[in-house]
Design an enzyme around this catalytic site. Structure first.
Site, mmCIF file in Angstrom:
data_model
loop_
_atom_site.group_PDB
_atom_site.id
_atom_site.type_symbol
_atom_site.label_atom_id
_atom_site.label_comp_id
_atom_site.label_asym_id
_atom_site.label_seq_id
_atom_site.Cartn_x
_atom_site.Cartn_y
_atom_site.Cartn_z
ATOM 1 N N CYS A 87 3.796 7.079 7.574
ATOM 2 C CA CYS A 87 4.019 8.739 7.811
ATOM 3 C C CYS A 87 3.179 10.059 8.067
ATOM 4 O O CYS A 87 2.487 10.803 8.188
ATOM 5 C CB CYS A 87 4.772 10.051 6.739
ATOM 6 S SG CYS A 87 3.839 9.905 5.441
ATOM 7 N N CYS A 132 4.066 7.298 -1.378
ATOM 8 C CA CYS A 132 3.289 7.924 -1.032
ATOM 9 C C CYS A 132 4.243 9.115 -0.726
ATOM 10 O O CYS A 132 5.210 9.154 -1.257
ATOM 11 C CB CYS A 132 3.450 7.580 1.075
ATOM 12 S SG CYS A 132 3.103 8.953 2.135
ATOM 13 N N CYS A 155 -5.001 -0.030 -6.308
ATOM 14 C CA CYS A 155 -4.695 -1.874 -5.682
ATOM 15 C C CYS A 155 -4.113 -2.320 -4.210
ATOM 16 O O CYS A 155 -2.713 -1.935 -4.707
ATOM 17 C CB CYS A 155 -4.501 -2.902 -6.725
ATOM 18 S SG CYS A 155 -5.084 -4.581 -6.238
#
Length: 169
Positions: A87, A132, A155
């Site tokens: 996005c 996210c 990570c």
């Protein structure tokens, strides 16, 4: 003696019979949790498949992990910002990137309000999965073995990111 073998055998058989259920529960937990969350950017599976490469789809939407040392972003050293490949939300500053030696891009801190977390109980362990916060795309995991000042190591799969150098539009 026969009773002891019978008890050992019965206990072993019960454990083996229960493993598939236990494994299914652990493997399904993160995805099931993500399905219940609401994200700002929501698309159907078909829409995600249309905008993402098959490799990115596997990482961002199916929580796969890319092979270590395969991402060009692991060696990215320019000033700039790492964005969500799903996005385009800015996630990490290059100023927080460090060489962890693990084979994945690593950061000691995300940008404010960029990353969400949840417990990941897959692989018979508990880890902190990060995604996210805007589209829910799987990024990777956060560990407590990073450098100061946070002691954290985000990570992150390189396939989950795009890089925009400073000054780029």
């Amino acid at each position: 003696m026969n009773r002891r073998y019978f008890l050992y055998g019965s206990t072993g058989a019960a454990i083996v019979a229960g493993l598939p259920l236990l494994a299914r529960q652990h493997i399904a937990s993160p995805a099931m949790a993500k399905d219940k969350e609401q994200f700002e950017v929501a698309k159907t599976e078909a829409e995600w498949r249309e905008i993402l490469t098959p490799e990115r789809y596997k990482v961002l939407r199916e929580e796969a992990t890319e092979r270590a040392f395969t991402s060009p972003l692991n060696g990215e050293k320019r000033a700039g910002t790492f964005h969500c490949a799903g996005c385009d939300l800015p996630l990490y500053s290059s100023q927080t990137k460090f060489e962890s030696g693990t084979g994945w891009p690593s950061f000691w801190e995300a940008l404010p309000d960029a990353v969400g977390t949840r417990k990941d109980r897959s692989l018979f362990m508990v880890r902190t999965e990060c995604h996210c916060r805007r589209c829910g795309g799987h990024l990777g995991h956060i560990f407590d073995d990073g450098p100061p000042p946070t002691g954290k190591r985000h990570c992150i799969n390189g396939l989950a990111l795009t890089f925009k150098p400073s000054g780029a539009a």
